[in-house]
Structures are given as structure tokens and as C-alpha cells.
Design a protein around this motif. Sequence first.
Motif, PDB file in Angstrom:
ATOM      1  N   ARG A  23       0.834  -1.198   0.000  1.00 42.26           N
ATOM      2  CA  ARG A  23       0.000   0.000   0.000  1.00 42.26           C
ATOM      3  C   ARG A  23       0.873   1.254   0.000  1.00 42.26           C
TER       4      ARG A  23
ATOM      5  N   PRO B 115      -2.761   4.641   6.124  1.00 41.86           N
ATOM      6  CA  PRO B 115      -4.082   4.040   5.981  1.00 41.86           C
ATOM      7  C   PRO B 115      -5.043   4.533   7.049  1.00 41.86           C
TER       8      PRO B 115
ATOM      9  N   THR C 297      -2.566  -0.135  -3.170  1.00 39.72           N
ATOM     10  CA  THR C 297      -3.450   1.013  -3.358  1.00 39.72           C
ATOM     11  C   THR C 297      -3.230   1.577  -4.752  1.00 39.72           C
TER      12      THR C 297
ATOM     13  N   ASP D 102      -6.976  -4.368  -3.521  1.00 44.47           N
ATOM     14  CA  ASP D 102      -7.020  -2.993  -3.027  1.00 44.47           C
ATOM     15  C   ASP D 102      -8.240  -2.942  -2.122  1.00 44.47           C
TER      16      ASP D 102
END
Length: 281
Positions: A16, A72, A114, A142
Motif C-alpha cells: 500500500r 491508511p 493502493t 485494493d
Amino acid sequence: MRLNGRRQSSNFDDRRGRGMGSGLKIGGGIGAVVIAVIIAWISGGNPLDVLMQNAGQLTSGGYSQTDGAYTPTAEEEELATFSKQILAGTEDVWSQLFAEQGLEYDPPTLVLFTGSVQSGCGNATAQVGPFYCSADQSLYIDLSFFSDMRKTLGADGDFAYAYVIAHEVGHHVQYLLGTLTDAHQRMSQLSEAEANRISVALELQADYYAGVWAHHDNKRFRSLEEGDIEEALDAAQKIGDDYLQKRAQGYAVPDSFTHGTSAQRESALKSGLATGQFPQR
């Protein structure tokens, strides 16, 4: 689902915030493409085909993130933990089922990303949705897909999300058993309509495997709660080819089905849940 205290898989690659840079982004007013992509995410083939076929309705957009700068949300972290717990559950169940047949289960890796990612099957963006790549035996997700799944299809709930992961693991089981490779080889030699029928069989089998996992996971951990099965069946119903095609274009074209009807997908999942029987090639 009851997951408190459950272990998290270590077969995990967190990418990510490490996007590939400029990628493809779905523009506004193209709900049919969104539906088509959701059809593609659950396939065993190359999900980028849908985006390429609809390139005229796509706009370019950047997905790159600076390494170390991505933070995140709390919700995303909860989903990451959830995904690793579900993957761990599939490892426990399939390792046992394979061992009972004198086989060894080699678990896949879960890759979280991501925006965009480089996989063994090529580049992919978030619009592709979750997919399994047999070239590197990895699942790619994702986590924003789960909110898109809720907003676009109205399919929601932790067991519905677990079904998504378990279905992709089902493709890995097919790969380990040789089913996936054999099917793709046959599909390359057939007409489109005949290849589609094999694709449907693959997808329904992966749905069945998701049910098999849930059967044994619940038997081992009492993981299912009231309403969980209904969540997964609702998700299966809403990703049937007939449902999605009618929603996207107002009618269905059976010869083009690659995943199965809503009724078939619900039936396959229910059968796996009910029997828990180890798959045969």
C-alpha cells in the motif's frame, strides 16, 4: 463473523502506498464499465481485458504514492487485519483437507495495494478489483474494493467480504490441483462460446470451494454468526452474469456468460457450505 483472537496470516505483502505511477482511472458516468469490471474481478483470467475493451470510457489519472508517506485509515487497517485472518483461516482449512488426501497445500501470498500494482500477470489498477495470479501464486486486493462493492452493488457484510477472498483462494486451489492450467489450455483451443462455458465451470467451482472453506472454518472455529450466510448468498446473487448484464445493459446474453448466473453462483456456494466435501479434479 467471529474472528476475535484468530491468528493473522504471515503470507502477506503490504504494498500500500507504492503505486506504479500514472495509471487508468474510471471517469464519471460510466456505470456499465464499473459493473463490467466487477464481473472481471472474480475471474481466473486476465481482468485487465475489460478495461482495455472500454478504454474509450477511461481517463488517465495518477495513482502514485510516495514510499513512507501513505497512512491508511483506521477502517482500512481493520480490513487489512480481517483479510489476513480470513487468509489464515483458508490456510488452516485447505492444509488439513489436502493432508487428508495425501497432498501438500502451498498457501498463496496476499498482496495489498493502493491504486496500482505490478503482478506476475502484468500491471493492474484498483478498478480491476481483487484477482488471483497463478504466475506468482498471489492474491491481489485494493481494500477500497470492499467499499465499492457495498456502494455499487449493495453487497455488504464481513462474510460477503470473506467470500471474495475465499473465492480467489479457490482459484489457487484449482491451480495446485492442475485444474486451472488444464482449463486455460483447453479454452485457448476452443471457440469463444465454448471457452466461456469452461470459464463458468471454473468460477462456479471457485464459489463451491469458498463454501467448502466456510463449512470447515465454521466447524473448527464456530466463526459464522446469524445473517452471515445470507450476506454471502446476497453477494453471490449480485455478481451473477445475468444480474450484472441486465443491470448494465437491460438484458442478458447467455452465450457471453463467463461466471454463471445468480442462481448458479448461489447454488455452488450453498453446496460447498452444506457438504464441505474436498474437491475432485
